[in-house]
Scaffold this motif. Sequence first.
Motif, PDB file in Angstrom:
ATOM      1  N   UNK A  20       1.760  -9.966   4.574  1.00 34.21           N
ATOM      2  CA  UNK A  20       1.395  -9.888   5.995  1.00 34.21           C
ATOM      3  C   UNK A  20       1.927  -8.590   6.600  1.00 34.21           C
ATOM      4  N   UNK A  21       1.119  -7.967   7.436  1.00 35.13           N
ATOM      5  CA  UNK A  21       1.517  -6.748   8.160  1.00 35.13           C
ATOM      6  C   UNK A  21       1.545  -7.096   9.648  1.00 35.13           C
ATOM      7  N   UNK A  22       2.760  -6.949  10.216  1.00 31.76           N
ATOM      8  CA  UNK A  22       2.973  -7.314  11.624  1.00 31.76           C
ATOM      9  C   UNK A  22       2.537  -8.745  11.895  1.00 31.76           C
ATOM     10  N   UNK A  23       2.824  -9.617  10.965  1.00 32.81           N
ATOM     11  CA  UNK A  23       2.577 -11.045  11.169  1.00 32.81           C
ATOM     12  C   UNK A  23       1.176 -11.503  10.853  1.00 32.81           C
ATOM     13  N   UNK A  24       0.305 -10.610  10.384  1.00 32.84           N
ATOM     14  CA  UNK A  24      -1.070 -11.002  10.082  1.00 32.84           C
ATOM     15  C   UNK A  24      -1.468 -10.508   8.699  1.00 32.84           C
ATOM     16  N   UNK A  25      -2.316 -11.313   8.056  1.00 36.25           N
ATOM     17  CA  UNK A  25      -2.834 -10.922   6.753  1.00 36.25           C
ATOM     18  C   UNK A  25      -3.976  -9.911   6.938  1.00 36.25           C
ATOM     19  N   UNK A  26      -4.381  -9.318   5.843  1.00 30.04           N
ATOM     20  CA  UNK A  26      -5.460  -8.318   5.911  1.00 30.04           C
ATOM     21  C   UNK A  26      -6.746  -8.924   6.444  1.00 30.04           C
ATOM     22  N   UNK A  27      -7.041 -10.167   6.017  1.00 28.00           N
ATOM     23  CA  UNK A  27      -8.283 -10.794   6.493  1.00 28.00           C
ATOM     24  C   UNK A  27      -8.225 -11.079   7.984  1.00 28.00           C
ATOM     25  N   UNK A  28      -7.021 -11.456   8.474  1.00 28.35           N
ATOM     26  CA  UNK A  28      -6.860 -11.712   9.909  1.00 28.35           C
ATOM     27  C   UNK A  28      -7.064 -10.435  10.702  1.00 28.35           C
ATOM     28  N   UNK A  29      -6.463  -9.344  10.255  1.00 20.67           N
ATOM     29  CA  UNK A  29      -6.645  -8.046  10.929  1.00 20.67           C
ATOM     30  C   UNK A  29      -8.115  -7.620  10.870  1.00 20.67           C
ATOM     31  N   UNK A  30      -8.745  -7.867   9.744  1.00 23.62           N
ATOM     32  CA  UNK A  30     -10.147  -7.486   9.612  1.00 23.62           C
ATOM     33  C   UNK A  30     -11.033  -8.224  10.600  1.00 23.62           C
ATOM     34  N   UNK A  31     -10.768  -9.534  10.770  1.00 24.96           N
ATOM     35  CA  UNK A  31     -11.556 -10.331  11.710  1.00 24.96           C
ATOM     36  C   UNK A  31     -11.354  -9.862  13.159  1.00 24.96           C
ATOM     37  N   UNK A  32     -10.103  -9.528  13.506  1.00 27.15           N
ATOM     38  CA  UNK A  32      -9.812  -9.049  14.870  1.00 27.15           C
ATOM     39  C   UNK A  32     -10.529  -7.729  15.129  1.00 27.15           C
ATOM     40  N   UNK A  33     -10.433  -6.779  14.192  1.00 24.10           N
ATOM     41  CA  UNK A  33     -11.086  -5.483  14.356  1.00 24.10           C
ATOM     42  C   UNK A  33     -12.596  -5.646  14.427  1.00 24.10           C
ATOM     43  N   UNK A  34     -13.136  -6.539  13.614  1.00 26.63           N
ATOM     44  CA  UNK A  34     -14.576  -6.788  13.645  1.00 26.63           C
ATOM     45  C   UNK A  34     -14.998  -7.350  15.003  1.00 26.63           C
ATOM     46  N   UNK A  35     -14.204  -8.283  15.524  1.00 26.49           N
ATOM     47  CA  UNK A  35     -14.512  -8.873  16.836  1.00 26.49           C
ATOM     48  C   UNK A  35     -14.574  -7.803  17.921  1.00 26.49           C
ATOM     49  N   UNK A  36     -13.531  -6.959  18.000  1.00 25.16           N
ATOM     50  CA  UNK A  36     -13.495  -5.926  19.045  1.00 25.16           C
ATOM     51  C   UNK A  36     -14.580  -4.873  18.849  1.00 25.16           C
ATOM     52  N   UNK A  37     -14.912  -4.583  17.587  1.00 24.93           N
ATOM     53  CA  UNK A  37     -15.986  -3.635  17.323  1.00 24.93           C
ATOM     54  C   UNK A  37     -17.309  -4.171  17.867  1.00 24.93           C
TER      55      UNK A  37
END
Length: 283
Positions: A20-37
């Motif tokens: 986990x990076x800053x409390x989130x896994x890579x897939x979690x970060x990917x989903x967040x970035x995809x949402x904002x994009x």
Amino acid sequence: MAKDGDNGWKEYVWNPRTREFLGRTASSWGLILLFYLVFYIFLAGMFCLTMYVMLQTLDDHKPKWQDRLSTPGMVIRPKGDEYYHITYNTQKTESWDMYAQTLDKFLSPYNNTAQVEKNNVCKPDEYFQQEDSGEVKNNPKRSCQFNRTILDECSGITDRYYGYLDGKPCIIIKLNRVIGMLPGKDGQAPFVTCGAKKEDTEKIGELQYFPPNGTFNLMYYPYYGKKAQVNYSQPLVAVKFLNITTNEDVNIECRINANNIPTGSERDKWAGRVSFKLRINTV
């Protein structure tokens, strides 16, 4: 204790056990970035669509809304300094030559040859209206000739010094452009009058107007805008001061007179008028 604190901080930034990076896994970060994009692409698309729809309601040649004064402003040339003080000495060429040069430059588009080339001879004393035909735009619109010879003694042709050398200077006046304005009704053209302010009544002397009576002929109206009427030449009025008192300040006010244009307004008391100070030194 300090070592445990350092480890806790380091594990929060990157936890090798859970990856986990800053409390989130890579897939979690990917989903967040995809949402904002997707979210910001949607906002940008909505903005572009809104602007496109709004632009379809606008006319390239005419403003949709006009928040303007009912009375147009007036401008003089030359205007002297920023306070409209025109001062010169008839014995010193350098003190008035700049005024003559300013008028030369200002009147150059009104040369007869230039006007004949780009503008039409119009029927005087009536509006030159050029309406659109339904959805068919009548653009570009034609313009009427205003030849500088109309200004006679103030044209710079018979007297290239515009009277400044002789202490009989010319001042040229124009109305600000207002789209669609019809200045005058029942065939009565607007005209300019100039006079001294109360304290200088005895100093102003005799005035001469060009064209006669200081009129703005109706054939130069209405004005359709810079894009629709590319070659439009604003009509001018020249005032020549024949025997104004010399070696003293003379405060002068010129105003527009028309049967459908009020002088001044609550928003601008100087609408429809212009004031300036003229001083001609002879010693």
